[in-house]
Design an enzyme around this catalytic site. Structure first.
Site, PDB file in Angstrom:
ATOM      1  N   THR A  35       0.835  -1.217   0.000  1.00 41.53           N
ATOM      2  CA  THR A  35       0.000   0.000   0.000  1.00 41.53           C
ATOM      3  C   THR A  35       0.864   1.260   0.000  1.00 41.53           C
ATOM      4  O   THR A  35       0.449   2.311   0.505  1.00 41.53           O
ATOM      5  CB  THR A  35      -0.936   0.030   1.231  1.00 41.53           C
ATOM      6  OG1 THR A  35      -0.139  -0.062   2.419  1.00 41.53           O
ATOM      7  CG2 THR A  35      -1.940  -1.095   1.193  1.00 41.53           C
ATOM      8  N   ARG A 106      14.347 -14.034  18.339  1.00 39.51           N
ATOM      9  CA  ARG A 106      15.699 -14.550  18.092  1.00 39.51           C
ATOM     10  C   ARG A 106      16.761 -13.455  18.157  1.00 39.51           C
ATOM     11  O   ARG A 106      17.932 -13.741  18.330  1.00 39.51           O
ATOM     12  CB  ARG A 106      15.785 -15.322  16.770  1.00 39.51           C
ATOM     13  CG  ARG A 106      15.639 -14.505  15.520  1.00 39.51           C
ATOM     14  CD  ARG A 106      15.897 -15.344  14.255  1.00 39.51           C
ATOM     15  NE  ARG A 106      15.825 -14.513  13.082  1.00 39.51           N
ATOM     16  CZ  ARG A 106      14.759 -14.337  12.322  1.00 39.51           C
ATOM     17  NH1 ARG A 106      13.637 -14.979  12.609  1.00 39.51           N
ATOM     18  NH2 ARG A 106      14.799 -13.536  11.271  1.00 39.51           N
ATOM     19  N   TYR A 145      -9.814  -6.658   8.791  1.00 40.64           N
ATOM     20  CA  TYR A 145      -8.832  -5.797   9.472  1.00 40.64           C
ATOM     21  C   TYR A 145      -8.982  -5.907  10.988  1.00 40.64           C
ATOM     22  O   TYR A 145      -8.013  -6.181  11.701  1.00 40.64           O
ATOM     23  CB  TYR A 145      -9.052  -4.360   9.017  1.00 40.64           C
ATOM     24  CG  TYR A 145      -8.085  -3.340   9.588  1.00 40.64           C
ATOM     25  CD1 TYR A 145      -6.738  -3.343   9.245  1.00 40.64           C
ATOM     26  CD2 TYR A 145      -8.532  -2.331  10.445  1.00 40.64           C
ATOM     27  CE1 TYR A 145      -5.854  -2.375   9.744  1.00 40.64           C
ATOM     28  CE2 TYR A 145      -7.663  -1.368  10.943  1.00 40.64           C
ATOM     29  CZ  TYR A 145      -6.324  -1.393  10.595  1.00 40.64           C
ATOM     30  OH  TYR A 145      -5.462  -0.427  11.087  1.00 40.64           O
ATOM     31  N   ARG A 186      -8.749   7.506   2.970  1.00 43.99           N
ATOM     32  CA  ARG A 186      -9.067   7.954   4.326  1.00 43.99           C
ATOM     33  C   ARG A 186      -9.526   9.408   4.282  1.00 43.99           C
ATOM     34  O   ARG A 186      -9.249  10.146   3.337  1.00 43.99           O
ATOM     35  CB  ARG A 186      -7.873   7.731   5.257  1.00 43.99           C
ATOM     36  CG  ARG A 186      -7.744   6.253   5.583  1.00 43.99           C
ATOM     37  CD  ARG A 186      -6.618   5.940   6.532  1.00 43.99           C
ATOM     38  NE  ARG A 186      -5.337   5.798   5.858  1.00 43.99           N
ATOM     39  CZ  ARG A 186      -4.237   5.360   6.448  1.00 43.99           C
ATOM     40  NH1 ARG A 186      -4.262   5.027   7.718  1.00 43.99           N
ATOM     41  NH2 ARG A 186      -3.097   5.248   5.772  1.00 43.99           N
TER      42      ARG A 186
HETATM   43  P1  NAD Z   1       0.197   2.481   5.242  1.00 43.75           P
HETATM   44  O1  NAD Z   1      -0.684   1.691   4.358  1.00 43.75           O
HETATM   45  O2  NAD Z   1       0.660   3.824   4.763  1.00 43.75           O
HETATM   46  O3  NAD Z   1       1.491   1.671   5.668  1.00 43.75           O
HETATM   47  C1  NAD Z   1       1.498   0.275   5.864  1.00 43.75           C
HETATM   48  C2  NAD Z   1       2.777  -0.276   5.229  1.00 43.75           C
HETATM   49  O4  NAD Z   1       2.807  -1.694   5.442  1.00 43.75           O
HETATM   50  C3  NAD Z   1       2.846  -0.039   3.711  1.00 43.75           C
HETATM   51  O5  NAD Z   1       4.087   0.502   3.365  1.00 43.75           O
HETATM   52  C4  NAD Z   1       2.657  -1.431   3.146  1.00 43.75           C
HETATM   53  O6  NAD Z   1       3.270  -1.594   1.875  1.00 43.75           O
HETATM   54  C5  NAD Z   1       3.268  -2.299   4.236  1.00 43.75           C
HETATM   55  N1  NAD Z   1       2.836  -3.690   4.161  1.00 43.75           N
HETATM   56  C6  NAD Z   1       1.565  -4.172   4.091  1.00 43.75           C
HETATM   57  N2  NAD Z   1       1.575  -5.508   3.999  1.00 43.75           N
HETATM   58  C7  NAD Z   1       2.873  -5.889   4.052  1.00 43.75           C
HETATM   59  C8  NAD Z   1       3.536  -7.143   3.976  1.00 43.75           C
HETATM   60  N3  NAD Z   1       2.850  -8.295   3.878  1.00 43.75           N
HETATM   61  N4  NAD Z   1       4.891  -7.178   4.047  1.00 43.75           N
HETATM   62  C9  NAD Z   1       5.609  -6.021   4.153  1.00 43.75           C
HETATM   63  N5  NAD Z   1       5.037  -4.801   4.216  1.00 43.75           N
HETATM   64  C10 NAD Z   1       3.686  -4.741   4.150  1.00 43.75           C
HETATM   65  O7  NAD Z   1      -0.604   2.644   6.637  1.00 43.75           O
HETATM   66  P2  NAD Z   1      -0.263   3.522   7.913  1.00 43.75           P
HETATM   67  O8  NAD Z   1      -1.351   4.481   8.107  1.00 43.75           O
HETATM   68  O9  NAD Z   1       1.131   3.981   7.850  1.00 43.75           O
HETATM   69  O10 NAD Z   1      -0.393   2.426   9.064  1.00 43.75           O
HETATM   70  C11 NAD Z   1       0.745   1.807   9.630  1.00 43.75           C
HETATM   71  C12 NAD Z   1       0.316   0.853  10.731  1.00 43.75           C
HETATM   72  O11 NAD Z   1      -0.362   1.569  11.768  1.00 43.75           O
HETATM   73  C13 NAD Z   1      -0.649  -0.230  10.249  1.00 43.75           C
HETATM   74  O12 NAD Z   1      -0.332  -1.445  10.889  1.00 43.75           O
HETATM   75  C14 NAD Z   1      -1.997   0.271  10.708  1.00 43.75           C
HETATM   76  O13 NAD Z   1      -2.898  -0.788  10.938  1.00 43.75           O
HETATM   77  C15 NAD Z   1      -1.644   1.007  11.999  1.00 43.75           C
HETATM   78  N6  NAD Z   1      -2.629   2.052  12.276  1.00 43.75           N
HETATM   79  C16 NAD Z   1      -2.618   3.231  11.561  1.00 43.75           C
HETATM   80  C17 NAD Z   1      -3.586   4.191  11.834  1.00 43.75           C
HETATM   81  C18 NAD Z   1      -3.624   5.517  11.102  1.00 43.75           C
HETATM   82  O14 NAD Z   1      -4.545   6.303  11.326  1.00 43.75           O
HETATM   83  N7  NAD Z   1      -2.677   5.830  10.235  1.00 43.75           N
HETATM   84  C19 NAD Z   1      -4.577   3.959  12.812  1.00 43.75           C
HETATM   85  C20 NAD Z   1      -4.551   2.741  13.478  1.00 43.75           C
HETATM   86  C21 NAD Z   1      -3.570   1.802  13.223  1.00 43.75           C
HETATM   87  N1  UDP Z   2     -15.333   9.236   5.252  1.00 43.88           N
HETATM   88  C1  UDP Z   2     -16.084  10.202   4.577  1.00 43.88           C
HETATM   89  N2  UDP Z   2     -15.670  10.618   3.338  1.00 43.88           N
HETATM   90  C2  UDP Z   2     -14.522  10.117   2.741  1.00 43.88           C
HETATM   91  C3  UDP Z   2     -13.763   9.159   3.444  1.00 43.88           C
HETATM   92  C4  UDP Z   2     -14.192   8.730   4.704  1.00 43.88           C
HETATM   93  O1  UDP Z   2     -17.110  10.666   5.087  1.00 43.88           O
HETATM   94  O2  UDP Z   2     -14.200  10.521   1.621  1.00 43.88           O
HETATM   95  C5  UDP Z   2     -15.768   8.829   6.607  1.00 43.88           C
HETATM   96  C6  UDP Z   2     -15.795   7.341   6.894  1.00 43.88           C
HETATM   97  O3  UDP Z   2     -17.013   6.766   6.491  1.00 43.88           O
HETATM   98  C7  UDP Z   2     -15.602   7.349   8.406  1.00 43.88           C
HETATM   99  C8  UDP Z   2     -14.712   8.550   8.680  1.00 43.88           C
HETATM  100  O4  UDP Z   2     -14.822   9.373   7.507  1.00 43.88           O
HETATM  101  O5  UDP Z   2     -16.854   7.552   9.048  1.00 43.88           O
HETATM  102  C9  UDP Z   2     -13.231   8.200   8.885  1.00 43.88           C
HETATM  103  O6  UDP Z   2     -12.863   7.385   7.791  1.00 43.88           O
HETATM  104  P1  UDP Z   2     -11.365   6.873   7.560  1.00 43.88           P
HETATM  105  O7  UDP Z   2     -11.404   5.958   6.384  1.00 43.88           O
HETATM  106  O8  UDP Z   2     -10.432   8.027   7.508  1.00 43.88           O
HETATM  107  O9  UDP Z   2     -10.986   6.076   8.884  1.00 43.88           O
HETATM  108  P2  UDP Z   2     -11.781   5.051   9.841  1.00 43.88           P
HETATM  109  O10 UDP Z   2     -11.804   5.747  11.135  1.00 43.88           O
HETATM  110  O11 UDP Z   2     -13.151   4.807   9.322  1.00 43.88           O
HETATM  111  O12 UDP Z   2     -10.950   3.836   9.803  1.00 43.88           O
END
Ligand code: NAD
Ligand code: UDP
Length: 312
Positions: A35, A106, A145, A186
């Site tokens: 991603t 490890r 998820y 998002r």
């Molecule tokens: P993102 O999609 O930008 O980053 C996720 C990264 O993981 C990407 O670079 C993707 O290529 C890599 N990845 C996915 N599957 C993989 C695999 N099988 N092997 C190696 N790499 C892999 O998302 P983010 O917003 O940076 O989120 C990072 C982490 O934080 C995630 O685990 C997400 O669930 C957690 N998280 C983020 C948010 C947020 O609001 N950003 C909220 C809650 C949890």
């Molecule tokens: N959402 C929205 N318009 C958009 C994208 C998201 O109204 O173009 C809403 C979505 O349905 C959710 C909230 O915004 O209620 C936050 O969405 P996001 O995907 O950022 O994160 P979530 O908290 O749902 O994982």
């Protein structure tokens, strides 16, 4: 310290890599670009303390030697991404987490699991405290998820019990900032893109659902504090400043100086949480951490970043 960041090319992971390098650590980022892409780490090419391994962490991770910390950030995180990659999301939450834990075991490292507020599902308790078990539909639109992350918390906790691996579990709430893909789906990248185009803001449902948005620098500080001062029990990391999506659109319009009205384009998706706000009392007491950056202060560099990218 030598540190591994799984998912290090993603939005949060790449900011974490930058912070670790800036404090003098040696960093190995591992990512399969599921991603993301090389862009978020391009500025580190040739850095003497940085190494990148293109690898799917669902396969055993071919790294050797000692690590101080293994951060497991690897997983699709946007609802659009995990709807597109549901089996990959379940694999990385289960097999990927297991391989990350094995690397930590490890190599003698602390293992930090990036969990999520989604483990609370559509919460019936508000704000969410760590001792709330959640309200998740196991077969719903978000279950690939939510349940993968719930499993990864259980696996992480089991490694602490069985192997005495030092573990941390960060329950991350909605985080935003530069480097989120504009097409990632998002809400903040979507609203910022719409503001810059002078278009209407598209809300799902009536826009009365709430979220609490944390700037990425605050989150990264919390993740590092959790490694240094935390224990093996989950900790919420997020900004408790709760708002409706209509209020969020107003804030984006104000900071961007552009943007149309709020329009509802589709019903609220199945199991989309109607309210979300972290109780961060545990993070404050255990880590001495709380967010420092207001929404307006965080939106400014975020919007500037998207503007600059478009100008390129
Ligand atoms: P993102 O999609 O930008 O980053 C996720 C990264 O993981 C990407 O670079 C993707 O290529 C890599 N990845 C996915 N599957 C993989 C695999 N099988 N092997 C190696 N790499 C892999 O998302 P983010 O917003 O940076 O989120 C990072 C982490 O934080 C995630 O685990 C997400 O669930 C957690 N998280 C983020 C948010 C947020 O609001 N950003 C909220 C809650 C949890
Ligand atoms: N959402 C929205 N318009 C958009 C994208 C998201 O109204 O173009 C809403 C979505 O349905 C959710 C909230 O915004 O209620 C936050 O969405 P996001 O995907 O950022 O994160 P979530 O908290 O749902 O994982």
């Amino acid at each position: 310290m030598r540190v591994a960041v799984l998912g290090g090319a993603g939005f949060v992971g790449s900011h974490l890599v930058d912070k670790l390098l800036s404090r003098g650590d040696e960093v190995v980022a591992v990512d399969n670009f599921a991603t993301s892409g090389p862009r978020n780490l391009a500025h580190l090419a040739g850095h003497p303390r940085f190494q990148f391994l293109e690898w799917d962490v669902c396969a055993p991770i071919p790294l050797t030697g000692k690590f101080g910390i293994v951060f497991n950030m690897a997983s699709p995180a946007s609802p659009f991404d995990y709807a597109r990659l549901p089996l990959e999301t379940m694999d990385v939450g289960s097999l990927g987490t297991r391989n990350g834990l094995e690397l930590a075991r490890r190599s003698g490292a602390v293992f930090l699991m990036a969990s999520t507020s989604e483990i609370y599902g559509d919460p019936l308790v508000h704000p969410q405290r760590e001792d709330y078990y959640g309200n998740v539909n196991t077969v719903g639109a978000r279950s690939c998820y939510d349940e993968a992350k719930r499993f990864s918390e259980a696996l992480t906790s089991t490694y602490a019990t069985v192997h005495k691996t030092p573990v941390r579990i960060a329950r991350i709430f909605n985080t935003y900032g530069p480097r989120m893909r504009e097409e990632d789906g998002r809400v903040i990248p979507a609203f910022v893109g719409q503001a810059l185009d002078g278009k209407d803001f598209t809300v799902f449902g009536d826009g009365s659902q709430t979220r609490s948005f944390c700037y990425v620098d605050d989150l990264v500080a919390g993740l590092i504090a959790l490694c240094e001062k935390g224990d093996s029990m989950p900790v919420n990391l997020g900004n408790p400043n709760e708002m409706t999506l209509i209020e969020l659109a107003d804030a984006v319009r104000k900071v961007a100086g552009r943007g149309g009205k709020v329009v509802s384009t589709r019903p609220l998706p199945q199991n989309d949480p109607k309210q979300r706000k972290p109780d961060i009392a545990r993070a404050k007491a255990l880590l001495g951490w709380e967010p420092q950056i207001s929404l307006e202060e965080g939106l400014l560099p975020t919007i500037e970043w998207y503007r600059a990218r478009r100008a390129k």
